[in-house]
Motif scaffolding. Sequence first.
Motif, PDB file in Angstrom:
ATOM      1  N   PHE A   7      -8.173  16.203  -9.274  1.00 47.37           N
ATOM      2  CA  PHE A   7      -9.198  16.715  -8.369  1.00 47.37           C
ATOM      3  C   PHE A   7     -10.012  15.613  -7.716  1.00 47.37           C
ATOM      4  N   ILE A   8     -10.221  14.534  -8.418  1.00 46.14           N
ATOM      5  CA  ILE A   8     -11.012  13.415  -7.910  1.00 46.14           C
ATOM      6  C   ILE A   8     -10.096  12.201  -7.802  1.00 46.14           C
ATOM      7  N   PRO A   9      -9.750  11.798  -6.583  1.00 41.59           N
ATOM      8  CA  PRO A   9      -8.862  10.644  -6.451  1.00 41.59           C
ATOM      9  C   PRO A   9      -9.563   9.375  -6.955  1.00 41.59           C
ATOM     10  N   ILE A  10      -8.920   8.711  -7.882  1.00 42.99           N
ATOM     11  CA  ILE A  10      -9.469   7.482  -8.456  1.00 42.99           C
ATOM     12  C   ILE A  10      -8.762   6.311  -7.791  1.00 42.99           C
ATOM     13  N   PRO A  11      -9.520   5.366  -7.214  1.00 41.38           N
ATOM     14  CA  PRO A  11      -8.900   4.222  -6.553  1.00 41.38           C
ATOM     15  C   PRO A  11      -8.050   3.406  -7.518  1.00 41.38           C
ATOM     16  N   LYS A  12      -7.066   2.728  -6.955  1.00 41.85           N
ATOM     17  CA  LYS A  12      -6.206   1.855  -7.748  1.00 41.85           C
ATOM     18  C   LYS A  12      -7.021   0.679  -8.275  1.00 41.85           C
ATOM     19  N   GLU A  25     -11.982   2.466   0.300  1.00 38.93           N
ATOM     20  CA  GLU A  25     -11.738   3.607  -0.575  1.00 38.93           C
ATOM     21  C   GLU A  25     -12.569   3.481  -1.861  1.00 38.93           C
ATOM     22  N   ARG A  26     -12.615   2.286  -2.419  1.00 41.09           N
ATOM     23  CA  ARG A  26     -13.423   2.075  -3.628  1.00 41.09           C
ATOM     24  C   ARG A  26     -14.901   2.265  -3.341  1.00 41.09           C
ATOM     25  N   LEU A  27     -15.366   1.759  -2.223  1.00 39.61           N
ATOM     26  CA  LEU A  27     -16.778   1.913  -1.868  1.00 39.61           C
ATOM     27  C   LEU A  27     -17.120   3.384  -1.643  1.00 39.61           C
ATOM     28  N   ASP A  28     -16.251   4.095  -0.959  1.00 45.09           N
ATOM     29  CA  ASP A  28     -16.483   5.524  -0.704  1.00 45.09           C
ATOM     30  C   ASP A  28     -16.473   6.334  -1.998  1.00 45.09           C
ATOM     31  N   TRP A  29     -15.685   5.878  -2.956  1.00 44.57           N
ATOM     32  CA  TRP A  29     -15.609   6.558  -4.242  1.00 44.57           C
ATOM     33  C   TRP A  29     -16.903   6.385  -5.021  1.00 44.57           C
ATOM     34  N   GLY A  30     -17.652   5.336  -4.679  1.00 44.21           N
ATOM     35  CA  GLY A  30     -18.924   5.099  -5.357  1.00 44.21           C
ATOM     36  C   GLY A  30     -18.805   4.109  -6.490  1.00 44.21           C
ATOM     37  N   GLU A  31     -17.802   3.258  -6.448  1.00 49.65           N
ATOM     38  CA  GLU A  31     -17.570   2.271  -7.489  1.00 49.65           C
ATOM     39  C   GLU A  31     -18.634   1.178  -7.422  1.00 49.65           C
ATOM     40  N   PRO A  32     -19.551   1.140  -8.369  1.00 52.73           N
ATOM     41  CA  PRO A  32     -20.629   0.159  -8.310  1.00 52.73           C
ATOM     42  C   PRO A  32     -20.280  -1.211  -8.877  1.00 52.73           C
ATOM     43  N   ALA A  33     -19.240  -1.299  -9.660  1.00 56.44           N
ATOM     44  CA  ALA A  33     -18.964  -2.545 -10.386  1.00 56.44           C
ATOM     45  C   ALA A  33     -18.067  -3.487  -9.597  1.00 56.44           C
ATOM     46  N   LEU A  34     -18.496  -3.833  -8.398  1.00 54.08           N
ATOM     47  CA  LEU A  34     -17.763  -4.818  -7.616  1.00 54.08           C
ATOM     48  C   LEU A  34     -18.737  -5.597  -6.747  1.00 54.08           C
ATOM     49  N   THR A  35     -18.296  -6.772  -6.360  1.00 53.05           N
ATOM     50  CA  THR A  35     -19.085  -7.606  -5.461  1.00 53.05           C
ATOM     51  C   THR A  35     -18.181  -8.073  -4.334  1.00 53.05           C
ATOM     52  N   ILE A  36     -18.686  -7.997  -3.105  1.00 52.74           N
ATOM     53  CA  ILE A  36     -17.967  -8.495  -1.933  1.00 52.74           C
ATOM     54  C   ILE A  36     -18.607  -9.839  -1.582  1.00 52.74           C
ATOM     55  N   VAL A  37     -17.792 -10.894  -1.588  1.00 55.26           N
ATOM     56  CA  VAL A  37     -18.292 -12.246  -1.345  1.00 55.26           C
ATOM     57  C   VAL A  37     -17.729 -12.779  -0.034  1.00 55.26           C
ATOM     58  N   ASP A  38     -18.630 -13.193   0.846  1.00 54.66           N
ATOM     59  CA  ASP A  38     -18.292 -13.804   2.127  1.00 54.66           C
ATOM     60  C   ASP A  38     -18.486 -15.309   1.964  1.00 54.66           C
TER      61      ASP A  38
END
Length: 125
Positions: A7-12, A25-38
């Motif tokens: 029912f709830i698609p879980i990102p890879k 997709e991960r951001l839309d899912w609401g995954e808080p445990a990540l950091t995007i580094v530029d």
Amino acid sequence: MNILSKFIPIPKPIEDKSSVASLKERLDWGEPALTIVDVRDRHAFNATHIMGAVSIPMNELVARAIAHLELIRDIYVYGETNEQTAEAASNLRAAGYENVAELLDGLAAWKAIGYPTEGFSAALT
């Protein structure tokens, strides 16, 4: 497969190389445990960057990452080019980071799809 995943698609899980669509997709899912580094220079970052990304220029990358990010944190990294992105990811992996994804085509791919950006240039468009 558990019942919730029907029912709830879980990102890879994070991969060594990632498309912007996978990150979104991960951001839309609401995954808080990540950091995007530029890792581009601060001028480029201030002009425009992926919404939510943090600026850690290449020459400061490993020292600042070690000071602020857990070694098990999921990190999506992007630079000016895929080569700079690969170098940044390699440096993070050599420093002990286990979950580092190279964001393929970085900001250009993100903007081409129309995903949200921040910065001076982003505010003007």
